[in-house]
Write an enzyme that holds these catalytic residues in place. Structure first.
Site, PDB file in Angstrom:
ATOM      1  N   LYS A  10      20.932  -4.952  -6.717  1.00  0.00           N
ATOM      2  CA  LYS A  10      19.548  -4.734  -6.290  1.00  0.00           C
ATOM      3  C   LYS A  10      19.464  -5.075  -4.816  1.00  0.00           C
ATOM      4  O   LYS A  10      19.930  -6.139  -4.379  1.00  0.00           O
ATOM      5  CB  LYS A  10      18.629  -5.673  -7.104  1.00  0.00           C
ATOM      6  CG  LYS A  10      17.175  -5.566  -6.740  1.00  0.00           C
ATOM      7  CD  LYS A  10      16.482  -4.505  -7.576  1.00  0.00           C
ATOM      8  CE  LYS A  10      15.168  -4.052  -6.999  1.00  0.00           C
ATOM      9  NZ  LYS A  10      15.243  -2.973  -6.006  1.00  0.00           N
TER      10      LYS A  10
ATOM     11  N   LYS B  68      19.834 -14.535  -2.503  1.00  0.00           N
ATOM     12  CA  LYS B  68      18.374 -14.364  -2.538  1.00  0.00           C
ATOM     13  C   LYS B  68      17.925 -13.951  -3.935  1.00  0.00           C
ATOM     14  O   LYS B  68      17.000 -14.527  -4.507  1.00  0.00           O
ATOM     15  CB  LYS B  68      17.988 -13.283  -1.521  1.00  0.00           C
ATOM     16  CG  LYS B  68      16.514 -13.066  -1.385  1.00  0.00           C
ATOM     17  CD  LYS B  68      16.213 -11.875  -0.494  1.00  0.00           C
ATOM     18  CE  LYS B  68      16.924 -11.998   0.841  1.00  0.00           C
ATOM     19  NZ  LYS B  68      16.416 -11.031   1.814  1.00  0.00           N
TER      20      LYS B  68
ATOM     21  N   LYS C 112      23.075  -3.432  -1.174  1.00  0.00           N
ATOM     22  CA  LYS C 112      22.295  -2.990   0.000  1.00  0.00           C
ATOM     23  C   LYS C 112      22.843  -1.646   0.446  1.00  0.00           C
ATOM     24  O   LYS C 112      23.990  -1.320   0.157  1.00  0.00           O
ATOM     25  CB  LYS C 112      22.448  -4.011   1.139  1.00  0.00           C
ATOM     26  CG  LYS C 112      21.379  -3.913   2.202  1.00  0.00           C
ATOM     27  CD  LYS C 112      20.121  -4.659   1.828  1.00  0.00           C
ATOM     28  CE  LYS C 112      18.990  -4.362   2.773  1.00  0.00           C
ATOM     29  NZ  LYS C 112      17.817  -5.221   2.521  1.00  0.00           N
TER      30      LYS C 112
ATOM     31  N   GLY D 200      13.139  -0.373  -0.446  1.00  0.00           N
ATOM     32  CA  GLY D 200      12.977  -0.142   0.990  1.00  0.00           C
ATOM     33  C   GLY D 200      13.549  -1.257   1.840  1.00  0.00           C
ATOM     34  O   GLY D 200      13.955  -2.298   1.337  1.00  0.00           O
ATOM     35  N   ASP D 201      13.610  -1.020   3.115  1.00  0.00           N
ATOM     36  CA  ASP D 201      13.959  -2.017   4.129  1.00  0.00           C
ATOM     37  C   ASP D 201      13.512  -1.398   5.455  1.00  0.00           C
ATOM     38  O   ASP D 201      12.638  -0.509   5.441  1.00  0.00           O
ATOM     39  CB  ASP D 201      15.480  -2.309   4.110  1.00  0.00           C
ATOM     40  CG  ASP D 201      15.864  -3.520   4.968  1.00  0.00           C
ATOM     41  OD1 ASP D 201      15.624  -4.652   4.533  1.00  0.00           O
ATOM     42  OD2 ASP D 201      16.382  -3.355   6.096  1.00  0.00           O
TER      43      ASP D 201
ATOM     44  N   ASN E 208       6.312  -3.537   7.829  1.00  0.00           N
ATOM     45  CA  ASN E 208       5.802  -3.952   6.522  1.00  0.00           C
ATOM     46  C   ASN E 208       5.698  -5.468   6.393  1.00  0.00           C
ATOM     47  O   ASN E 208       4.652  -5.997   6.010  1.00  0.00           O
ATOM     48  CB  ASN E 208       6.711  -3.367   5.428  1.00  0.00           C
ATOM     49  CG  ASN E 208       6.364  -3.902   4.064  1.00  0.00           C
ATOM     50  OD1 ASN E 208       6.905  -4.905   3.629  1.00  0.00           O
ATOM     51  ND2 ASN E 208       5.422  -3.281   3.381  1.00  0.00           N
TER      52      ASN E 208
HETATM   53  P1  NDP Z   1       9.831  -1.982   9.086  1.00  0.00           P
HETATM   54  O1  NDP Z   1      10.681  -0.823   9.403  1.00  0.00           O
HETATM   55  O2  NDP Z   1       8.570  -1.779   8.334  1.00  0.00           O
HETATM   56  O3  NDP Z   1       9.476  -2.783  10.430  1.00  0.00           O
HETATM   57  C1  NDP Z   1      10.462  -3.277  11.260  1.00  0.00           C
HETATM   58  C2  NDP Z   1       9.789  -3.880  12.479  1.00  0.00           C
HETATM   59  O4  NDP Z   1      10.775  -4.583  13.238  1.00  0.00           O
HETATM   60  C3  NDP Z   1       9.185  -2.838  13.393  1.00  0.00           C
HETATM   61  O5  NDP Z   1       8.077  -3.377  14.048  1.00  0.00           O
HETATM   62  C4  NDP Z   1      10.343  -2.583  14.367  1.00  0.00           C
HETATM   63  O6  NDP Z   1       9.928  -2.087  15.630  1.00  0.00           O
HETATM   64  C5  NDP Z   1      10.893  -3.970  14.528  1.00  0.00           C
HETATM   65  N1  NDP Z   1      12.306  -3.920  14.930  1.00  0.00           N
HETATM   66  C6  NDP Z   1      13.320  -3.305  14.299  1.00  0.00           C
HETATM   67  N2  NDP Z   1      14.462  -3.444  14.995  1.00  0.00           N
HETATM   68  C7  NDP Z   1      14.131  -4.165  16.089  1.00  0.00           C
HETATM   69  C8  NDP Z   1      14.860  -4.639  17.194  1.00  0.00           C
HETATM   70  N3  NDP Z   1      16.171  -4.398  17.313  1.00  0.00           N
HETATM   71  N4  NDP Z   1      14.192  -5.371  18.137  1.00  0.00           N
HETATM   72  C9  NDP Z   1      12.884  -5.602  18.014  1.00  0.00           C
HETATM   73  N5  NDP Z   1      12.136  -5.173  16.980  1.00  0.00           N
HETATM   74  C10 NDP Z   1      12.753  -4.474  16.046  1.00  0.00           C
HETATM   75  O7  NDP Z   1      10.792  -3.018   8.302  1.00  0.00           O
HETATM   76  P2  NDP Z   1      10.392  -4.251   7.378  1.00  0.00           P
HETATM   77  O8  NDP Z   1       9.142  -4.891   7.879  1.00  0.00           O
HETATM   78  O9  NDP Z   1      10.468  -3.794   5.981  1.00  0.00           O
HETATM   79  O10 NDP Z   1      11.638  -5.225   7.604  1.00  0.00           O
HETATM   80  C11 NDP Z   1      11.656  -6.212   8.633  1.00  0.00           C
HETATM   81  C12 NDP Z   1      12.718  -7.245   8.315  1.00  0.00           C
HETATM   82  O11 NDP Z   1      12.415  -7.859   7.050  1.00  0.00           O
HETATM   83  C13 NDP Z   1      14.136  -6.729   8.174  1.00  0.00           C
HETATM   84  O12 NDP Z   1      15.041  -7.713   8.631  1.00  0.00           O
HETATM   85  C14 NDP Z   1      14.299  -6.562   6.673  1.00  0.00           C
HETATM   86  O13 NDP Z   1      15.657  -6.597   6.274  1.00  0.00           O
HETATM   87  C15 NDP Z   1      13.534  -7.776   6.185  1.00  0.00           C
HETATM   88  N6  NDP Z   1      13.081  -7.700   4.812  1.00  0.00           N
HETATM   89  C16 NDP Z   1      12.258  -6.695   4.378  1.00  0.00           C
HETATM   90  C17 NDP Z   1      11.825  -6.661   3.080  1.00  0.00           C
HETATM   91  C18 NDP Z   1      10.851  -5.657   2.593  1.00  0.00           C
HETATM   92  O14 NDP Z   1      10.365  -5.816   1.469  1.00  0.00           O
HETATM   93  N7  NDP Z   1      10.470  -4.649   3.381  1.00  0.00           N
HETATM   94  C19 NDP Z   1      12.298  -7.664   2.088  1.00  0.00           C
HETATM   95  C20 NDP Z   1      13.079  -8.742   2.666  1.00  0.00           C
HETATM   96  C21 NDP Z   1      13.476  -8.710   3.967  1.00  0.00           C
HETATM   97  P3  NDP Z   1      10.106  -0.510  15.953  1.00  0.00           P
HETATM   98  O15 NDP Z   1       9.042   0.167  15.154  1.00  0.00           O
HETATM   99  O16 NDP Z   1       9.914  -0.434  17.413  1.00  0.00           O
HETATM  100  O17 NDP Z   1      11.489  -0.144  15.518  1.00  0.00           O
END
Ligand code: NDP
Length: 450
Positions: A94, A118, A130, A169-170, A245
């Site tokens: 997962k 996790k 993943k 998603g991620d 997200n």
């Molecule tokens: P999204 O794609 O919804 O958002 C990612 C955000 O991070 C955007 O604002 C993006 O900016 C920014 N970002 C991405 N890469 C960079 C970078 N190199 N430098 C600066 N900003 C960056 O992803 P999520 O919110 O889903 O995921 C965010 C983090 O949380 C990740 O590490 C993910 O693995 C982790 N996560 C997510 C989960 C989930 O349920 N969604 C669960 C557990 C962990 P821009 O739009 O400019 O790219």
């Protein structure tokens, strides 16, 4: 990071380095985890005998595949797809799918490895996996996104299933992308099952899944402040990196708990709004228009936009929640946070804090909630979505939210107690790794050399 002292762990790590040369994110994730295992190995020679850690660091399966698709100009494009099925000792694989140009074997393996612990911490029966692709969704039309997702799923569908591997998603994969992948999976397999989570509600999705990682992060942070400082999120100034997200729903819950969230960013720059972020404006820009966060400053008087991300960590705050990507909070940023009196840092993103920054924060008495524990709310809610799909039943928002809250509190206490039991009181990094590991290790030992 310190040298490993335990000879068994040191040998395991040397083998990992040889086998995975040129994969820095994966090596960083493995080293941090192995460091936490030192006190466990002293007490558990049986786990060494059973080669549990040697097996744990090697994925059960690593799949790489071609993803051809046709863009709006009729030109053929080719991306690379991945799925790592890291460990299935306690349940089907997962873990999410990431679409970002930086995606490579190292990133997928680091994420898959962390996911093992996790998922175990949530208390639900889920193994670690993943996947993703180096496809960049930014600037693509809806049609291009759909054609890419269908091509990606055409290959991935051979390797997944409700009792085998359940992606979600991620970064770069939200409800739209999960929808296109789910639709293609259903066509190919002629079955309607909960093979993907993060589905839309009419297609078997769970209420609260969209909010779960951000909400869970705040439930964890609240419990950490209460238990370790007899304090709460209420009245605190908070900065949150990212505006996707996790960041959006972390902001929403922090505001509901009475905090003042003053900054967010995307990969171009950050916004600062001392009066408090107006989340409806952020959601309009990011979720509806799929625009840039710089727009915010044009629409909200009294707010500022600054190019570049690093400056966000220099803003004075009580709580910092990195919610964007790996290694975004480095030592220099940690020093700025400490100099400004930060009391807690909790990771919404995966591995967002560099190892030297984690060490610095811990040494300076900052409460530190590691990703494996603090952001487990997303996958926990995905686990609840799987339960509802299997039972062909759905729970109300309040029911799922209550379960999520309970799971996050348990995760905090399991990590806290494990750290204490192994002589590392207050070190939630070690506690989360140990608590997550022990359950998986027992299952691996019980199942024999497999
Ligand atoms: P999204 O794609 O919804 O958002 C990612 C955000 O991070 C955007 O604002 C993006 O900016 C920014 N970002 C991405 N890469 C960079 C970078 N190199 N430098 C600066 N900003 C960056 O992803 P999520 O919110 O889903 O995921 C965010 C983090 O949380 C990740 O590490 C993910 O693995 C982790 N996560 C997510 C989960 C989930 O349920 N969604 C669960 C557990 C962990 P821009 O739009 O400019 O790219």
């Amino acid at each position: 990071m310190a040298e490993l002292k335990n000879v068994y762990l040191k040998n395991v790590y040397e083998t990992v380095c040889k086998r995975n040369a040129g994969e820095p994110e994966f090596l960083q994730a493995v080293k941090e985890v192995l460091e936490s295992f030192e006190p466990v190995m002293e007490r558990r020679p049986d786990l060494i005998e059973a080669g549990v850690v040697d097996r744990l660091v090697e994925p059960e399966r690593f799949i790489q595949f071609r993803v051809p698709w046709v863009d709006d100009n009729g030109k053929v494009q080719v991306n690379r797809g991945f799925r790592v099925q890291f460990n299935s000792a306690i349940g089907p694989y997962k873990g999410g799918l990431r679409l970002h140009p930086s995606v490579c074997a190292s990133i997928i393996k680091f994420l898959g490895f962390e996911q093992i612990f996790k998922n175990s911490l949530t208390g639900l029966p889920m193994g670690g996996g993943k996947g993703g692709s180096d496809f960049d969704p930014k600037g693509k039309s809806d049609g291009e996104i759909m054609r890419f997702c269908q091509s990606f799923m055409t290959e991935l569908s051979r390797h997944i299933g409700p009792d085998t591997d359940v992606p979600a998603g991620d970064i770069g994969v939200g409800s739209r992308e999960v929808g296109y992948m789910f639709g293609q999976y259903k066509r190919l397999r002629n079955e309607f099952t909960g093979t993907l989570t993060g589905k839309a509600i009419p297609s078997g999705g769970s209420l609260v899944r969209t909010e779960a990682t951000g909400y869970g992060l705040l439930y964890f942070t609240e419990e950490m402040l209460k238990s370790m400082k007899n304090d709460s999120v209420k009245g605190k100034t908070v900065i949150i990196s990212g505006s996707g997200n996790v960041a959006i729903y972390a902001t929403q819950k922090a505001q509901q708990l009475g905090a003042n969230v003053v900054a967010l960013y995307d990969s171009n720059g950050y916004i600062y709004d001392p009066a408090g972020i107006k989340l409806d404006v952020v959601r309009q820009i990011k979720e509806v228009e799929r625009g840039r966060i710089s727009e915010y400053a044009k629409r909200v008087p009294g707010s500022e936009y600054h190019e570049g991300c690093k400056g966000i960590w220099k803003i004075k705050c009580d709580i910092a929640l990195p919610c964007a990507t790996q290694n975004e909070l480095d030592l220099e940023s940690a020093k700025a946070l400490v100099a400004n009196g930060v009391m807690a840092v909790a990771e919404g993103a995966n591995m967002p804090t560099t190892p030297d920054a984690v060490e610095y924060l811990q040494q300076n008495g900052v409460l530190f909630g590691p990703a494996k524990a603090a952001n487990a709310g997303g996958v926990a809610c995905s686990g609840l979505e799987m339960c509802q799909n299997s039972a062909r039943y759905s729970w109300s928002f309040e029911e799922v939210d209550e379960k999520l809250k309970g799971i996050m509190k348990n995760i905090f206490h399991n990590a806290f107690d494990a750290a204490k039991e192994y002589g590392l009181e207050g070190n939630l990094v070690a506690g989360a790794n140990i608590a997550g590991f022990l359950k998986v290790a027992e299952a691996m030992k019980w199942q024999g050399i497999a």
